[in-house]
Design an enzyme around this catalytic site. Sequence first.
Site, mmCIF file in Angstrom:
data_model
loop_
_atom_site.group_PDB
_atom_site.id
_atom_site.type_symbol
_atom_site.label_atom_id
_atom_site.label_comp_id
_atom_site.label_asym_id
_atom_site.label_seq_id
_atom_site.Cartn_x
_atom_site.Cartn_y
_atom_site.Cartn_z
ATOM 1 N N GLU A 271 47.998 -11.043 15.209
ATOM 2 C CA GLU A 271 46.770 -11.311 13.969
ATOM 3 C C GLU A 271 46.354 -9.979 12.742
ATOM 4 O OE1 GLU A 271 42.913 -14.128 13.656
ATOM 5 O OE2 GLU A 271 43.631 -13.264 15.882
ATOM 6 N N CYS B 235 45.950 -17.252 17.044
ATOM 7 C CA CYS B 235 44.637 -17.156 17.448
ATOM 8 C C CYS B 235 44.529 -18.367 18.292
ATOM 9 C CB CYS B 235 43.459 -15.960 17.005
ATOM 10 S SG CYS B 235 42.403 -15.465 18.474
ATOM 11 N N LYS C 82 46.205 -20.022 8.666
ATOM 12 C CA LYS C 82 45.520 -20.444 9.790
ATOM 13 C C LYS C 82 44.770 -21.963 9.684
ATOM 14 C CE LYS C 82 42.649 -19.103 13.833
ATOM 15 N NZ LYS C 82 41.406 -18.144 14.370
#
Length: 522
Positions: free
Chosen positions: A288, A399, A347
């Site tokens: 990430e 994440c 995301k």
Amino acid sequence: MGADPSAQTPDGVRLILLKLVLAPAALGALAVAGFAPLQLYLLPWVSLALLALLWLRCGTLKEAALLGFSFGAGLFLCGTSWIYVSLHVYGGMASPIAALFTLLFCLLLACFPALACALASSVRAGTATRLMLLFPAVWSITEWMRTWVLTGFPWLAFGYSQVPESPLAGYAPILGVFGASLATAVVAGALAFAAQAWLLSRAVGKSRLPPPAFMAGVGLASFLVIAGIALKTHAWTEPVAGEPLRVSLLQGNIPQELKWRPERALATLQTYLEMARAADGRLILLPETALPLLHDNIAPEYLQALADHALRNGGDLLFGVPERDASGNYFNSVMTLGGAPAQTYRKHHLVPFGDYLPLRPVFGWVMKILHIPMGDFSRGAAVQKPMQVAGQKVAVNICYEDVFGEEIIRQLPEATILANFTNDAWWGDSAASRQHAQIAQMRALETGRPMLRVTNTGVTAIIDPQGRMIATVPEFIATVLNGEVQGYQGSTPYVVFGNYGFLALALGMVLLPTLIRGFRAR
């Protein structure tokens, strides 16, 4: 039940303090050892069984709520105290304020076990029903509630403690993590019922033979364990045709305090370029925001160098990078380079105060005392297609997104591999990164898919469809994890039904006592 006059005496106050505060808090803390890194999965059974016995003796709803709150306080203060590290060490928040924020957050989470104990106490039923139906069902439902209340924080749901070794992990592909939590709570309730029956029989001096109620409790717990073992042997999905895919996961180990400094950006880019060139995988993954510049600020020559190596390996490279679109919105993204057409995943499930600022007029002051770079991202689409790279369909998540099982299955059954891109450096050398890896193991088990987990500082790992880590590297070193992974196809029951199967079962367990009473009243 009226107030006990003896509770007003010093001895009575001490007894209440022990029974409703200290003992349950210690049990909550004990349960943390069931999760990674220790993974002593039997301890959550024991701690929850002892909590159920204490709960059975609560005379009022207030006592039940206090009991559950104390258990939750012990659980979350011991299990998520790493939030302080994120706020103070890496967020720049003053130590007293960070400690206060952490305390308040953990106590807020403790309200869910308090709610569970109070709600379960509000239903009148016999001891067997209370311990083996009501308490387990309400407990697991309140765990599920933590997935969506205040944007969701289902960390330390008891089902996670059962992955991958516990027999109860066998329920995860059918009912998901909360189904595993429900099985854990039923086993704990059954053990509590058996213990209660044994203690009562000894108190009245009956035969030394185990009473029927004891055998019933032990029998139910044993049945669930044996059934879980049998379920673990069943293959819900199957490998796709073809040879295993060679993969390389790059763990850059860039210190969080240096990651976003402009003067360090070139060094970080060079680190990842050298690591990528040393990787032999057909599919190469970088963590990430591995490249700490906006995508349109990275030199095209650099990106071409990464793409050239991926092409030499006959595949593709996926990398985390902040992205800005034409409208000026920022995204936490994963992008591709190599032989496949360019693809981007953005995301969707953002972390409050980490990825974005909720209710800016109310909480704007918080960001003034935190120093979190790139902390105001926009949301990607809720449903995004798997990336078609290196001959596989990869379901990307970034994440914290892998904490939400129902969001992961949006890309299934099309996807053949799961991939989590994360930066757990925010939590330092704490249990958080191992707990997070255990959550990824649950996602693999729920979906019957391998999980590639690439991180900045660890835990970087290759996880098989049974939730087992088949390859990993030490934390806090710069290294490349090379290995092979086989894509899988098909659907587990959880992929088909999500959490609806668990909710139907748990709600049925709650409603059953009411239906039985109504039937008997006729």
